[in-house]
Write a protein that holds these residues in place. Structure first.
Motif, PDB file in Angstrom:
ATOM      1  N   PRO A 524     -11.193  18.307 -40.431  1.00 41.93           N
ATOM      2  CA  PRO A 524     -10.948  17.661 -39.143  1.00 41.93           C
ATOM      3  C   PRO A 524     -10.355  18.619 -38.114  1.00 41.93           C
ATOM      4  O   PRO A 524      -9.701  19.583 -38.473  1.00 41.93           O
ATOM      5  CB  PRO A 524      -9.900  16.617 -39.508  1.00 41.93           C
ATOM      6  CG  PRO A 524      -9.133  17.229 -40.626  1.00 41.93           C
ATOM      7  CD  PRO A 524     -10.121  18.046 -41.404  1.00 41.93           C
ATOM      8  N   ILE A 525     -10.618  18.305 -36.860  1.00 43.63           N
ATOM      9  CA  ILE A 525      -9.894  18.955 -35.779  1.00 43.63           C
ATOM     10  C   ILE A 525      -8.672  18.079 -35.532  1.00 43.63           C
ATOM     11  O   ILE A 525      -8.806  16.929 -35.106  1.00 43.63           O
ATOM     12  CB  ILE A 525     -10.775  19.035 -34.503  1.00 43.63           C
ATOM     13  CG1 ILE A 525     -12.059  19.792 -34.797  1.00 43.63           C
ATOM     14  CG2 ILE A 525      -9.998  19.677 -33.360  1.00 43.63           C
ATOM     15  CD1 ILE A 525     -11.851  21.215 -35.320  1.00 43.63           C
ATOM     16  N   ARG A 526      -7.509  18.623 -35.875  1.00 47.50           N
ATOM     17  CA  ARG A 526      -6.288  17.815 -35.823  1.00 47.50           C
ATOM     18  C   ARG A 526      -5.727  17.715 -34.409  1.00 47.50           C
ATOM     19  O   ARG A 526      -5.889  18.631 -33.610  1.00 47.50           O
ATOM     20  CB  ARG A 526      -5.222  18.432 -36.719  1.00 47.50           C
ATOM     21  CG  ARG A 526      -5.523  18.269 -38.184  1.00 47.50           C
ATOM     22  CD  ARG A 526      -4.671  19.206 -39.010  1.00 47.50           C
ATOM     23  NE  ARG A 526      -5.125  19.194 -40.388  1.00 47.50           N
ATOM     24  CZ  ARG A 526      -4.599  18.387 -41.323  1.00 47.50           C
ATOM     25  NH1 ARG A 526      -3.602  17.596 -41.023  1.00 47.50           N
ATOM     26  NH2 ARG A 526      -5.071  18.404 -42.546  1.00 47.50           N
ATOM     27  N   LEU A 527      -5.048  16.615 -34.167  1.00 49.39           N
ATOM     28  CA  LEU A 527      -4.389  16.431 -32.876  1.00 49.39           C
ATOM     29  C   LEU A 527      -3.370  17.539 -32.674  1.00 49.39           C
ATOM     30  O   LEU A 527      -2.565  17.800 -33.573  1.00 49.39           O
ATOM     31  CB  LEU A 527      -3.640  15.099 -32.879  1.00 49.39           C
ATOM     32  CG  LEU A 527      -4.263  13.909 -32.176  1.00 49.39           C
ATOM     33  CD1 LEU A 527      -3.328  12.718 -32.309  1.00 49.39           C
ATOM     34  CD2 LEU A 527      -4.538  14.200 -30.716  1.00 49.39           C
ATOM     35  N   PRO A 528      -3.375  18.191 -31.523  1.00 48.34           N
ATOM     36  CA  PRO A 528      -2.386  19.237 -31.273  1.00 48.34           C
ATOM     37  C   PRO A 528      -1.032  18.641 -30.898  1.00 48.34           C
ATOM     38  O   PRO A 528      -0.940  17.465 -30.550  1.00 48.34           O
ATOM     39  CB  PRO A 528      -2.985  19.977 -30.078  1.00 48.34           C
ATOM     40  CG  PRO A 528      -3.729  18.913 -29.337  1.00 48.34           C
ATOM     41  CD  PRO A 528      -4.262  17.964 -30.371  1.00 48.34           C
ATOM     42  N   GLU A 529      -0.007  19.449 -30.981  1.00 46.00           N
ATOM     43  CA  GLU A 529       1.317  19.001 -30.554  1.00 46.00           C
ATOM     44  C   GLU A 529       1.425  19.145 -29.030  1.00 46.00           C
ATOM     45  O   GLU A 529       0.899  20.111 -28.461  1.00 46.00           O
ATOM     46  CB  GLU A 529       2.409  19.852 -31.206  1.00 46.00           C
ATOM     47  CG  GLU A 529       2.503  19.662 -32.715  1.00 46.00           C
ATOM     48  CD  GLU A 529       2.756  18.218 -33.111  1.00 46.00           C
ATOM     49  OE1 GLU A 529       3.590  17.567 -32.451  1.00 46.00           O
ATOM     50  OE2 GLU A 529       2.099  17.734 -34.060  1.00 46.00           O
ATOM     51  N   VAL A 530       2.093  18.201 -28.404  1.00 54.18           N
ATOM     52  CA  VAL A 530       2.370  18.311 -26.969  1.00 54.18           C
ATOM     53  C   VAL A 530       3.839  17.985 -26.764  1.00 54.18           C
ATOM     54  O   VAL A 530       4.447  17.312 -27.605  1.00 54.18           O
ATOM     55  CB  VAL A 530       1.513  17.332 -26.126  1.00 54.18           C
ATOM     56  CG1 VAL A 530       0.049  17.702 -26.175  1.00 54.18           C
ATOM     57  CG2 VAL A 530       1.713  15.902 -26.594  1.00 54.18           C
ATOM     58  N   GLU A 531       4.403  18.465 -25.671  1.00 51.43           N
ATOM     59  CA  GLU A 531       5.833  18.210 -25.527  1.00 51.43           C
ATOM     60  C   GLU A 531       6.089  16.906 -24.790  1.00 51.43           C
ATOM     61  O   GLU A 531       7.159  16.319 -24.874  1.00 51.43           O
ATOM     62  CB  GLU A 531       6.564  19.447 -24.966  1.00 51.43           C
ATOM     63  CG  GLU A 531       6.897  19.534 -23.505  1.00 51.43           C
ATOM     64  CD  GLU A 531       5.748  19.824 -22.557  1.00 51.43           C
ATOM     65  OE1 GLU A 531       6.078  20.045 -21.398  1.00 51.43           O
ATOM     66  OE2 GLU A 531       4.539  19.799 -22.952  1.00 51.43           O
TER      67      GLU A 531
END
Length: 1022
Positions: A524-531
């Motif tokens: 999977p292309i995982r959800l990235p972290e955002v601030e």
RNA sequence: GCUCAAGUGGCGGAAUUGGUAGACGCGCUGGAUUCAAAAUCCAGUUCUUUCGGGAGUGUGGGUUCGAUUCCCACCUUGAGUACCA
């Protein structure tokens, strides 16, 4: 020994979990049965008593099927991506994954305590990367597919490409965008890769296109049509506006006909099928092309110069869709949607200003205004004319906002005599209304009835009915090359992009603005972290805030954005490209989850071929009707697609579907006095006296009782020293006093079953009411513990804001899960909406206690090997028969009463026979599994009751020798008479006729006729 | 407006092919038990009545020996949809 339900239920829930009692095997000799619930969205508020209703029903059915010898798949999981978690994240900064995890824990605990027979080893969560990996994979498959109308199914894009390179697109019969240019094989092969990609995008089943979308500024995202209710967002009720955006869309319109036809093959309720039919909105008719007359031709034929200048312009055509080609000779004008692209081109200089003003005025009106205001007729003449295809007469072209840009071609041929909207428009603007119907009066309204129609004044169509005329009109239009038969669907392609964080990321990156799919191997292309979970300052979706969100095509991994350059030259990219910033909508994960349960841990495939083959599809699906045009339509679409591509074997996902009705809350109200209205009888003037130096709460019974209102007024006046009020009180009989009140929700937990409010708890709960004065039903102040305040009741949707939510936890604690299960079923038919009333649960709880007492005495089990009596067996077998029929008919409420009757009867019979009491437990076990397991184990069994075979019904125990005949006179039952069942018709009649009461009823009259239905009834007429 | 449901006691509801309307439960009333309460048990509970009965399943009609059930029209409530050409 007492019935300690808390201990018993905890014990068996532990036993089932430890022994994996409900784990389904993918290999079994037993026939399979798949029972599915619509999986829940795990909200922060947890479950209320309304939620488990459908789960209890499906659990009863699943348990019943196990008793019937089936290998039952009954899984559960979570639709765990979604807006609320993200909204909460925006407010608190907490990662939605964390809050979702917390919420799921609560849900799981609550579900477990109700004793469901779910196979938790197959749990799925749509927000889990190991799950959404396959959602992404399906998206890629859709991208790599097109719809071939010749084979009537989706095929891989490779087939299309090879067609293009060998023969061009002239003979390709595909569902695709409008206005695709024709090209030959040579042209295709010489196109740049960029151009080829653009063309293919117009055919793919999911495609990127600039579309008018429903943009919700408050939520910062696009919404699908089914997510909008009455022009505002379904969640939160925020305004929605039209906006042009580049979005992923799903070509669901390719499946419109199959989605419609498929409805005939599945066992769903008619109302649900009807909603889907309406949503798909098929209409059969014709498309007709009208040529626009160049504007110089009609008005200024004499002016050579202008004539020529107009001639040099391109000629315009207007395509319309009509369901009534038979009325083509009744056309007296045409109407275009104000947004129609031709409007600005054909409007004459004289009309231009007016047309533009109208267009602007319509654009300003929101979608909601336009919807709300259906009555006002508005429109403007463009100055241009079209030519009638047959008569060649000029037809004025108007614009009007009653024509929608989004449906058909955004243009209509207006036939005022046959369509009410056209009729009203014509009347309003004094446009002629030619009558083309034989013997029909159209002076008052249009004649829209297809069935009673004979066409007149219509050249070659004269004298024909609707069907014949339609066929002929289409034929003639085809001869002219100005039309053809056509079917139109209301169903639009579904927008698939959401500008949100908490959803599935697309497996897509962009090279020179063209979308590219990431290979399956790297999912999977995982959800990235955002601030932060908000859109960026430049208006990009939240994923625009991610620092590590670029695709490295050399190393096949997600890398930091800083490595990704926006320059055009290929070298500078170094093979690193930006990733898609949108995420998928809520329905992506829920459109295929039922397949994942079949093989939930497979990391090679979304499910293995063997698992898919064994479990086939869902046999029974239970869930709410609110998903009629969302989830249930999208799932059917994806399944049909997956079937076309050979990934699954079924055409429809849900064979049988039942909508459970909602359980409504019973809200409690207190009524605070807003003011006392004093009307002087003598002076003929009205004055409103505000007496509220104190908050006053009155019960409903006072509202219309003038005497009591006065009493309250007088009693309360001691808090007020105003002269005016003193004066009114001293002359109270000169005033008519009315009272205005405000209803305030009181928390239902503060009210007992007799509708009595705990005043001290209420004051504690609503501090602003701590000084309020409560008035009882006699108009007296309630002081201390004296007197009771009765709340008002109203049935409403269960919701936190109405303080009418009842939590299953407290019910389980007080009465037990078995009581909750029985009571939810006992409330009424599954599909029906019904109010929750906690006080009724004592009935079913009392039944369980009675049942316990039937089996267990003070010194242990009351059951022995005694020979059952005839009555015992009769009770047992009629119960078996009824319960089995009820479950098969999903009539769970009636089985609960059947159990009550059985226990009442067996108690009266003092039954102790194991031969009767043991099968009764198996009957009960789907409904009240804990108590059934416990008693069953006390019989000495070491295995769970859950797979014991269902008792066999033996009709011989119900055979009677006599019947208590109802004797009716003219259809009304007057008395009953016990007679042997083997008595002949004649003997019955004779026996009835000599009876005392018969003579009394007849009072000497001679009966005209005596109807005797042996075994049923006797009816005497006369 | 259109489409689809549904209207039965104080309440939730039952009556599965047209055959005893109101099963079962809540609530209410009375009684037993208890110092009292809870719990439990017993009896009653559609309306009306001159205590013989009579009426009664949203309203009005129809079919039938017989209709909550089937047909027609209307009323009410709920849900969906909303200028779909």
């Amino acid at each position: 020994m007492q019935y300690h339900f808390n201990e018993i239920e905890a014990k068996w829930q532990k036993y089932w979990a430890e022994n994996k009692t409900f784990q389904a095997s993918n290999n079994s000799d037993k026939p399979k049965y798949y029972v599915l619930d619509m999986f829940p969205y795990p909200s922060g508020a947890g479950l209320h008593v309304g939620h488990p209703l459908g789960y209890i029903a499906s659990d009863i059915y699943a348990r019943y099927k196990r008793h019937k010898g089936f290998n039952v798949l009954h899984p559960q999981g979570y639709d765990s991506f979604g807006l609320p978690a993200e909204q909460y994240a925006i407010q608190t900064g907490q990662h939605p994954a964390l809050t979702t995890e917390e919420n799921i824990k609560t849900y799981r605990r609550q579900l477990d305590q109700i004793g469901f027979s779910f196979d938790w080893s197959r749990e799925v969560r749509t927000s889990d990367p190991s799950y959404y990996k396959w959602t992404q994979w399906i998206f890629i498959q859709l991208f790599e597919s097109w719809y071939n109308k010749d084979s009537n199914k989706a095929e891989t894009i490779e087939i299309l490409i090879s067609k293009f390179s060998s023969e061009g697109n002239a003979n390709v019969n595909a569902v695709c965008d409008d206005n695709i240019e024709d090209f030959t094989a040579e042209q295709w092969n010489s196109f740049s890769s960029k151009k080829q990609q653009d063309i293919l995008l117009q055919y793919r089943l999911t495609y990127l296109a600039e579309t008018e979308v429903n943009w919700c500024p408050a939520l910062g995202t696009v919404l699908a049509n089914d997510e909008i209710v009455n022009g505002v967002s379904e969640r939160g009720g925020h305004p929605v506006v039209r906006k042009k955006m580049t979005q992923w869309s799903m070509r669901i319109s390719a499946y419109a006909e199959r989605l419609l036809q498929g409805l005939d093959t599945i066992d769903w309720t008619d109302s649900l099928k009807e909603s889907q039919r309406n949503w798909i909105g098929k209409s059969v008719g014709a498309s007709v092309t009208f040529n626009v007359i160049a504007s110089g031709t009609k008005q200024s034929v004499g002016n050579e110069k202008e004539y020529h200048s107009e001639q040099s312009e391109e000629s315009h055509k207007i395509d319309v869709f009509t369901t009534r080609p038979d009325t083509i000779f009744g056309v007296s004008f045409m109407t275009l949607a104000p947004e129609h692209e031709l409007v600005s081109k054909i409007a004459t200089p004289e009309q231009k200003a007016e047309v533009e003003a109208y267009i602007q005025a319509t654009a300003k009106r929101s979608e909601r205004d336009r919807m709300a205001d259906v009555k006002t007729i508005s429109g403007v003449f463009t100055g241009a004319y079209a030519e009638h295809p047959f008569t060649k007469e000029p037809i004025p072209i108007w614009i009007g906002d009653y024509v929608l840009a989004g449906y058909g071609t955004g243009a209509v041929m207006s036939v005022p005599c046959g369509d009410q909207r056209d009729y009203d428009f014509a009347k309003h603007f004094n446009i002629p209304i030619p009558n083309i119907f034989e013997g029909v009066d159209i002076s008052e309204e249009a004649h829209a009835d297809k069935d009673n129609t004979v066409i007149a004044n219509s050249d070659f169509l004269n004298g024909m009915n609707y069907k014949k005329a339609t066929k002929r009109a289409i034929y003639e239009l085809e001869q002219l090359g100005q039309g053809e038969g056509k079917t139109n669907y209301r169903l639009r392609d579904a927008v698939f992009s959401r500008q949100r964080y908490w959803g599935e990321p697309f497996p897509v990156y962009y090279v020179n603005g063209k979308p590219q799919m990431i290979d399956k191997a790297h999912l999977p292309i995982r959800l990235p972290e955002v601030e932060k979970y908000l859109p960026t300052e430049t208006g990009e979706p939240p994923l625009g805030r991610a620092d590590v969100w670029a695709w490295d095509t050399k190393n096949n991994k997600v890398v930091s954005n800083t490595l990704c350059h926006s320059e055009q030259s290929e070298e500078s990219h170094n093979g690193i490209y930006p990733l898609e910033l949108n995420t998928m909508p809520g329905w992506a994960g829920s459109s295929w989850y039922f397949f994942r349960y079949m093989d939930a841990h497979n990391d090679q495939d979304f499910a293995s071929e063997e698992a898919l083959k064994y479990w086939d599809n869902v046999d029974l699906y239970i869930g709410g009707s609110e998903h009629a045009t969302g989830h249930l339509l999208y799932s059917r679409f994806w399944v049909k697609f997956m079937r076309d591509r050979g990934f699954v074997n079924v055409e429809e996902p849900f064979k049988k579907l039942i909508n459970q009705g909602m359980i409504l809350g019973t809200s409690a109200f207190v009524y605070s006095v807003l003011n006392f209205e004093c009307l002087s009888k003598s002076e003929n003037n009205t004055e409103i006296i505000n007496l509220l130096s104190k908050l006053i709460i009155v019960p409903t019974t006072i509202f219309n009782d003038k005497k009591l209102i006065k009493k309250v007024f007088i009693n309360q006046s001691e808090f007020n020293t105003s002269k005016k009020i003193q004066e009114i009180i001293s002359n109270i009989d000169d005033f008519e006093i009315n009272m205005n009140v405000n209803s305030i929700h009181a928390d239902v937990s503060l009210v007992n079953s007799s509708n009595e409010l705990s005043i001290s708890d209420f004051k504690n709960w609503r501090k602003d009411f701590c000084d309020a004065i409560f008035i009882d039903e006699n108009g007296e102040m309630i002081e201390g513990d004296n007197g009771v305040y009765k709340v008002g009741r109203e049935v409403e949707k269960m919701s936190k804001s109405k303080y009418n939510v009842v939590n299953p936890d407290s019910i389980c604690e007080q009465y037990g899960a078995d009581s909750l299960r029985l009571y939810e079923m006992f409330l009424g038919p599954l599909e029906q909406y019904k109010p929750w009333n906690t006080s009724g649960i004592t009935g079913v709880h009392g039944f369980l206690k009675k049942l316990w007492k039937l089996y267990v005495g003070e010194n242990g089990l009351n059951v022995n090997d005694a020979e059952p009596t005839k009555d015992n067996l009769k009770t047992l077998h009629k119960t078996i028969k009824k319960v089995e029929e009820d479950i098969e008919n999903f009539s769970f409420n009636t089985s609960v009463s059947t159990f009550m009757i059985a226990v009442n009867e067996l108690t009266t019979q003092k039954c102790t026979s194991k031969e009767v009491l043991e099968p009764l437990l198996i009957l009960l076990s789907p409904y009240a599994p804990h108590i059934a397991e416990e008693l069953y184990s006390q019989f000495g069994h070491n295995e769970s009751i859950s797979t014991e075979p269902f008792p066999k019904f033996d009709a011989s125990h119900l055979v009677e020798s006599s019947k208590n005949y109802p004797i009716s006179f003219n259809g009304k039952m007057r008395f009953t008479l016990e007679l042997p069942l083997d008595m002949s018709k004649e003997d019955i009649e004779a026996a009835v006729m000599v009876h005392e009461k018969t003579k009394e009823q007849l009072q000497g009259r001679e009966p005209k006729k005596v109807i005797v239905v042996p075994g049923k009834i006797v009816n005497i007429v006369g």
